[in-house]
Design a protein around this motif. Structure first.
Motif, PDB file in Angstrom:
ATOM      1  N   ALA A 145     -22.280  18.228  78.350  1.00 25.55           N
ATOM      2  CA  ALA A 145     -21.392  19.365  78.589  1.00 25.55           C
ATOM      3  C   ALA A 145     -21.808  20.508  77.681  1.00 25.55           C
ATOM      4  CB  ALA A 145     -19.935  18.992  78.328  1.00 25.55           C
ATOM      5  N   VAL A 146     -21.759  21.718  78.204  1.00 19.25           N
ATOM      6  CA  VAL A 146     -22.048  22.925  77.425  1.00 19.25           C
ATOM      7  C   VAL A 146     -20.749  23.711  77.317  1.00 19.25           C
ATOM      8  CG1 VAL A 146     -23.424  25.029  77.248  1.00 19.25           C
ATOM      9  CG2 VAL A 146     -24.414  22.975  78.284  1.00 19.25           C
ATOM     10  N   LEU A 147     -20.292  23.918  76.095  1.00 17.76           N
ATOM     11  CA  LEU A 147     -18.970  24.495  75.865  1.00 17.76           C
ATOM     12  C   LEU A 147     -19.039  25.796  75.088  1.00 17.76           C
ATOM     13  CD1 LEU A 147     -17.123  21.226  74.829  1.00 17.76           C
ATOM     14  CD2 LEU A 147     -17.034  22.353  77.052  1.00 17.76           C
ATOM     15  N   ASP A 148     -18.216  26.746  75.504  1.00 13.67           N
ATOM     16  CA  ASP A 148     -18.036  27.995  74.774  1.00 13.67           C
ATOM     17  C   ASP A 148     -16.753  27.863  73.963  1.00 13.67           C
ATOM     18  OD1 ASP A 148     -17.608  30.527  73.821  1.00 13.67           O
ATOM     19  OD2 ASP A 148     -17.498  31.504  75.779  1.00 13.67           O
ATOM     20  N   GLN A 149     -16.891  27.768  72.634  1.00 13.35           N
ATOM     21  CA  GLN A 149     -15.734  27.604  71.761  1.00 13.35           C
ATOM     22  C   GLN A 149     -15.425  28.871  70.973  1.00 13.35           C
ATOM     23  OE1 GLN A 149     -15.959  22.835  70.765  1.00 13.35           O
ATOM     24  NE2 GLN A 149     -16.902  24.222  69.302  1.00 13.35           N
TER      25      GLN A 149
ATOM     26  N   GLU B  13     -17.474  30.920  66.897  1.00 14.86           N
ATOM     27  CA  GLU B  13     -18.903  30.668  67.079  1.00 14.86           C
ATOM     28  C   GLU B  13     -19.353  31.322  68.383  1.00 14.86           C
ATOM     29  OE1 GLU B  13     -19.555  26.302  65.154  1.00 14.86           O
ATOM     30  OE2 GLU B  13     -18.245  26.429  66.902  1.00 14.86           O
ATOM     31  N   SER B  14     -20.333  32.203  68.300  1.00 15.19           N
ATOM     32  CA  SER B  14     -20.735  32.975  69.472  1.00 15.19           C
ATOM     33  C   SER B  14     -21.614  32.179  70.431  1.00 15.19           C
ATOM     34  CB  SER B  14     -21.476  34.240  69.035  1.00 15.19           C
ATOM     35  OG  SER B  14     -22.612  33.906  68.245  1.00 15.19           O
ATOM     36  N   LEU B  15     -22.351  31.178  69.931  1.00 13.12           N
ATOM     37  CA  LEU B  15     -23.277  30.423  70.764  1.00 13.12           C
ATOM     38  C   LEU B  15     -22.596  29.193  71.351  1.00 13.12           C
ATOM     39  CD1 LEU B  15     -26.506  30.556  68.556  1.00 13.12           C
ATOM     40  CD2 LEU B  15     -25.928  31.978  70.538  1.00 13.12           C
ATOM     41  N   PRO B  16     -22.879  28.868  72.622  1.00 18.41           N
ATOM     42  CA  PRO B  16     -22.328  27.642  73.209  1.00 18.41           C
ATOM     43  C   PRO B  16     -22.840  26.406  72.472  1.00 18.41           C
ATOM     44  CG  PRO B  16     -23.207  29.106  74.907  1.00 18.41           C
ATOM     45  CD  PRO B  16     -23.667  29.649  73.587  1.00 18.41           C
ATOM     46  N   VAL B  17     -22.049  25.339  72.521  1.00 20.85           N
ATOM     47  CA  VAL B  17     -22.432  24.086  71.878  1.00 20.85           C
ATOM     48  C   VAL B  17     -22.575  23.010  72.945  1.00 20.85           C
ATOM     49  CG1 VAL B  17     -21.319  24.644  69.705  1.00 20.85           C
ATOM     50  CG2 VAL B  17     -20.026  23.444  71.460  1.00 20.85           C
ATOM     51  N   GLN B  18     -23.437  22.034  72.693  1.00 21.93           N
ATOM     52  CA  GLN B  18     -23.648  20.940  73.622  1.00 21.93           C
ATOM     53  C   GLN B  18     -22.954  19.685  73.114  1.00 21.93           C
ATOM     54  OE1 GLN B  18     -27.755  20.278  74.563  1.00 21.93           O
ATOM     55  NE2 GLN B  18     -28.001  22.237  75.598  1.00 21.93           N
ATOM     56  N   ARG B  19     -22.376  18.936  74.038  1.00 18.62           N
ATOM     57  CA  ARG B  19     -21.756  17.666  73.712  1.00 18.62           C
ATOM     58  C   ARG B  19     -22.302  16.609  74.660  1.00 18.62           C
ATOM     59  NH1 ARG B  19     -20.854  19.974  69.772  1.00 18.62           N
ATOM     60  NH2 ARG B  19     -18.845  20.625  68.868  1.00 18.62           N
ATOM     61  N   THR B  20     -22.463  15.393  74.148  1.00 18.61           N
ATOM     62  CA  THR B  20     -22.991  14.302  74.962  1.00 18.61           C
ATOM     63  C   THR B  20     -21.903  13.261  75.218  1.00 18.61           C
ATOM     64  OG1 THR B  20     -23.786  13.220  72.941  1.00 18.61           O
ATOM     65  CG2 THR B  20     -25.353  14.607  74.134  1.00 18.61           C
TER      66      THR B  20
ATOM     67  N   GLU C 115     -13.915  26.792  83.630  1.00 18.30           N
ATOM     68  CA  GLU C 115     -12.563  26.316  83.361  1.00 18.30           C
ATOM     69  C   GLU C 115     -12.404  25.937  81.891  1.00 18.30           C
ATOM     70  OE1 GLU C 115     -10.952  24.550  87.591  1.00 18.30           O
ATOM     71  OE2 GLU C 115     -11.778  23.146  86.112  1.00 18.30           O
ATOM     72  N   ILE C 116     -11.168  25.888  81.469  1.00 21.01           N
ATOM     73  CA  ILE C 116     -10.835  25.573  80.079  1.00 21.01           C
ATOM     74  C   ILE C 116     -10.404  24.109  79.986  1.00 21.01           C
ATOM     75  CG2 ILE C 116      -9.226  26.084  78.199  1.00 21.01           C
ATOM     76  CD1 ILE C 116      -9.127  28.964  79.323  1.00 21.01           C
ATOM     77  N   VAL C 117     -10.914  23.426  78.971  1.00 25.72           N
ATOM     78  CA  VAL C 117     -10.538  22.031  78.751  1.00 25.72           C
ATOM     79  C   VAL C 117      -9.038  21.990  78.448  1.00 25.72           C
ATOM     80  CG1 VAL C 117     -10.922  19.962  77.370  1.00 25.72           C
ATOM     81  CG2 VAL C 117     -12.844  21.493  77.890  1.00 25.72           C
ATOM     82  N   PRO C 118      -8.223  21.305  79.290  1.00 21.62           N
ATOM     83  CA  PRO C 118      -6.770  21.417  79.146  1.00 21.62           C
ATOM     84  C   PRO C 118      -6.140  20.485  78.125  1.00 21.62           C
ATOM     85  CG  PRO C 118      -7.306  20.103  81.067  1.00 21.62           C
ATOM     86  CD  PRO C 118      -8.620  20.536  80.472  1.00 21.62           C
TER      87      PRO C 118
ATOM     88  N   MET D 240     -12.452  19.277  72.190  1.00 23.55           N
ATOM     89  CA  MET D 240     -11.203  19.898  71.783  1.00 23.55           C
ATOM     90  C   MET D 240     -10.681  20.778  72.906  1.00 23.55           C
ATOM     91  SD  MET D 240     -10.372  22.029  68.300  1.00 23.55           S
ATOM     92  CE  MET D 240     -11.558  23.337  68.604  1.00 23.55           C
ATOM     93  N   SER D 241      -9.415  20.657  73.192  1.00 18.73           N
ATOM     94  CA  SER D 241      -8.808  21.481  74.228  1.00 18.73           C
ATOM     95  C   SER D 241      -8.934  22.957  73.867  1.00 18.73           C
ATOM     96  CB  SER D 241      -7.336  21.109  74.391  1.00 18.73           C
ATOM     97  OG  SER D 241      -6.667  21.190  73.141  1.00 18.73           O
ATOM     98  N   GLY D 242      -9.034  23.780  74.897  1.00 21.03           N
ATOM     99  CA  GLY D 242      -9.164  25.221  74.684  1.00 21.03           C
ATOM    100  C   GLY D 242     -10.570  25.732  74.800  1.00 21.03           C
ATOM    101  N   ALA D 243     -11.576  24.834  74.766  1.00 22.86           N
ATOM    102  CA  ALA D 243     -12.966  25.248  74.930  1.00 22.86           C
ATOM    103  C   ALA D 243     -13.233  25.538  76.409  1.00 22.86           C
ATOM    104  CB  ALA D 243     -13.912  24.179  74.413  1.00 22.86           C
ATOM    105  N   THR D 244     -14.156  26.453  76.690  1.00 26.16           N
ATOM    106  CA  THR D 244     -14.492  26.833  78.065  1.00 26.16           C
ATOM    107  C   THR D 244     -15.790  26.169  78.494  1.00 26.16           C
ATOM    108  OG1 THR D 244     -13.429  28.987  77.765  1.00 26.16           O
ATOM    109  CG2 THR D 244     -14.953  28.775  79.611  1.00 26.16           C
TER     110      THR D 244
END
Length: 615
Positions: free
Chosen positions: A164-168, A174-181, A151-154, A187-191
């Motif tokens: 959380a692991v996000l595809d931005q 950026e092709s690689l997913p990023v991790q957030r703690t 799902e996409i962060v709304p 940011m909205s729109g990330a998957t």
């Protein structure tokens, strides 16, 4: 040739009818009914011709003028002189050319369209121990939402789960997913590329970063580049040239067929086809790299930038105070100094306090809950940490808490770089050390400025509201052409306007105070990931990732799009002119001219689509 919007729903008919008529005419030619073939071709031409005439009238009423008139003249004149086959071929090629242009623009817009299509419609909200699915327009600040895998962060907000692991990639490139703690801003729109996580909305979805991006994309898709408008203006000159050559051929040879052949070769014109396709392709490719350019006008201007005015805080620098040095007094360790200071500062909302807590968390230090806290706003805070009396703050505040002399206390701050902030720590009446914080230059800034110089950016100017000594310290070694410090927002505007003597000016900034200068610049670029909403609204382009180096590919893409657009125009017009001359001298029949012009159109569209590829 401009693609009429009014006939989009019936476009399959406008292509299919002349195609069927053309085929039927050839069948009749091979039978005893051959005398009917010309009539069939003439009838098959009429729907496309009538649709074209309606569109021309509508455009003229709007004050627009285009080379569709040439297409109408070529079909009409071909029917008038008995060249029905040429007329139906032009009708088919014209309708097919419109379809080809739509297909090419759709292909060029795919990255921007992807941004629009990804906009979330619903969200899962926690409510009374259960989940309820709601429309994103019902999200309000403070809602706790469940973001499931894929799902996409709304909306914008903070992470409430541990990880959380996000595809931005759709936002930043950026092709690689990023991790957030936990506690980090999302940011909205990330998957969501990992497990489901909880999320606290900071604002309604309509006010989110992604909603703003969607609005900007929609505005960009509605825009019309100066080169496109320029093409419309020069359409009159090309029409005059076409009529002169066609009329000259008729007057010289007394053969109206040659006139028709000239008109057919000039229909439709690559001047109209190539530019919008190349510009839209450039906008799409920029979006793929995390650069949202608001329209063709900004992209075309970006290609001609000669001066760059750049803000300091949040642009050349990270925009956040960070710990750059810890100097512990005798008997204390660095980690102990930051741990005690951060433990006490947990009770403060000051930006420096947050920076100290963040540094302690980065070092994985165990913070304790302070007691008996007393904060003096703007000076410091004191309290008890694990039974020890501690005080954190400025030099005067901490000096007043000392029962022992802090040797060197008065001289250390002068040793630190301009713009640095020194925070002192006293423990049990003894000086425990001090912590130096600074807003540092972004990594690779010197290399970035060198790359901009290589792109023929003649002047690079720093414009900041910060103190002169801080600005000079930041600019040292960067090779800037000028440093303007202690500026008010209106003075930043004057700096932008004064730099126009060297050519078009790009302004890059991120704060509310930068918004007037961004609007005044030929191309304003906002740091959209962390910057103020006012700057993003005022700017012509927004960097969707917090990285200043994206302006290099932005300029490169803009220049490539402009070069390929002009290349396509000159090549297409040159070939069309040669074809018209050949037709005037009788080397091309009307049918051959129509086929030649369609080949030219296909070639320039394919050439314009090269913008989507790296050069």
């Amino acid at each position: 040739m401009s693609a009429p919007q009014s006939d989009v729903p019936i476009r399959p008919f406008l292509i299919g009818f002349p195609a069927a008529g053309l085929a039927l005419g050839f069948v009749l030619r091979a039978t005893a009914w051959n005398q009917w073939s010309d009539l069939v071709w003439a009838v098959a031409t009429l729907p496309a011709l009538l649709a074209l005439l309606v569109e021309i009238v509508r455009r003229l009423r709007r004050g627009e003028f285009g080379l569709d008139i040439v297409a109408a003249l070529s079909m009409t004149s071909a029917l008038a002189v008995g060249e029905e086959l040429a007329a139906v071929v032009v009708a088919l090629m014209y309708s097919g050319g419109q379809y080809l242009e739509d297909f090419a623009e759709g292909h060029a817009r795919r990255e921007m369209t992807a941004l629009l299509s990804r906009a979330p419609r619903t969200a899962m909200r926690h409510r009374d121990g259960q989940f309820e699915e709601i429309g994103v327009d019902l999200i309000v600040s403070g809602d706790r939402l469940l973001i499931r895998q894929g799902e996409i962060v709304p909306a914008d907000g903070t992470l409430a789960s541990p990880l959380a692991v996000l595809d931005q990639s759709a936002l930043t490139g950026e092709s690689l997913p990023v991790q957030r703690t936990a506690g980090e801003a999302l940011m909205s729109g990330a998957t969501n590329a990992g497990e489901a996580f909880d999320f606290i909305a900071a604002r309604p979805a309509a006010l989110s970063t992604y909603a703003g991006i969607v609005r900007l994309v929609e505005a960009a898709q509605r825009s019309k580049a100066p080169m496109v408008r320029l093409a419309d203006r020069y359409a009159l000159f090309f029409l005059v040239a076409t009529l002169v050559i066609a009329g000259g051929a008729w007057a010289w040879t007394r053969d109206p067929v040659r006139m028709v052949a000239v008109l057919v070769v000039a229909t439709p014109c690559p001047l109209i086809l190539a530019v919008p396709v190349a510009i839209v392709a450039g906008l799409s490719r920029a979006a793929r790299h995390g650069i949202l350019v608001k329209g063709g006008k900004a992209l075309e201007a970006m290609a001609r930038i000669r001066s760059l005015v750049v803000d300091k805080t949040g642009t050349l620098t990270d925009g956040e105070a960070r710990v750059v040095a810890i100097r512990a007094a005798e008997g204390f360790a660095d980690d102990e100094v930051i741990r005690i200071a951060a433990s006490l500062d947990q009770a403060s909302k000051h930006v420096i306090a947050r920076a100290l807590v963040a540094e302690a968390q980065r070092r994985h230090l165990a913070l304790t809950v302070p007691a008996e806290m007393v904060e003096t706003p703007g000076e410091g805070i004191r309290g008890t940490v694990q039974g020890r009396r501690a005080a954190v703050g400025g030099i005067s505040y901490v000096r007043a808490q000392l029962t022992q002399t802090g040797r060197g206390l008065e001289h250390v701050q002068a040793q630190d770089s301009p713009g640095a902030v020194v925070v002192w720590l006293a423990v049990d009446g003894q000086l425990a050390g001090h912590i130096v914080l600074a807003d540092e230059l972004r990594a690779g800034i010197a290399a970035l400025l060198a790359r901009l110089r290589a792109l023929d950016i003649e002047r690079i100017v720093l414009a900041t509201g910060d103190r002169r000594d801080v600005a000079d310290a930041v600019a040292a070694g960067l090779g800037l052409d000028a440093v303007r410090a202690e500026l008010t927002p209106d003075q930043k505007v004057m700096v932008v306007l004064s730099e126009r003597k060297a050519g078009l000016v790009m302004m890059v900034g991120d704060g509310v105070n930068d918004a007037p200068a961004l609007a005044a610049a030929d191309v304003g670029v906002a740091m959209g990931a962390k910057g103020a909403a006012a700057s993003a609204e005022a700017a012509d382009a927004v960097l969707l990732v917090d990285s200043l180096d994206r302006i290099v590919p932005a300029i490169e893409i803009a220049r490539r799009a402009r070069f390929i657009a002009l290349e396509s125009v000159f090549a297409g017009i040159g070939l069309s002119t040669l074809g018209m001359i050949a037709a005037a001298f009788g080397y091309l029949t009307p049918v051959e001219g129509a086929l030649l012009q369609e080949a030219i159109d296909v070639a320039v569209i394919l050439n314009a689509l090269r913008v989507l590829r790296g050069g």
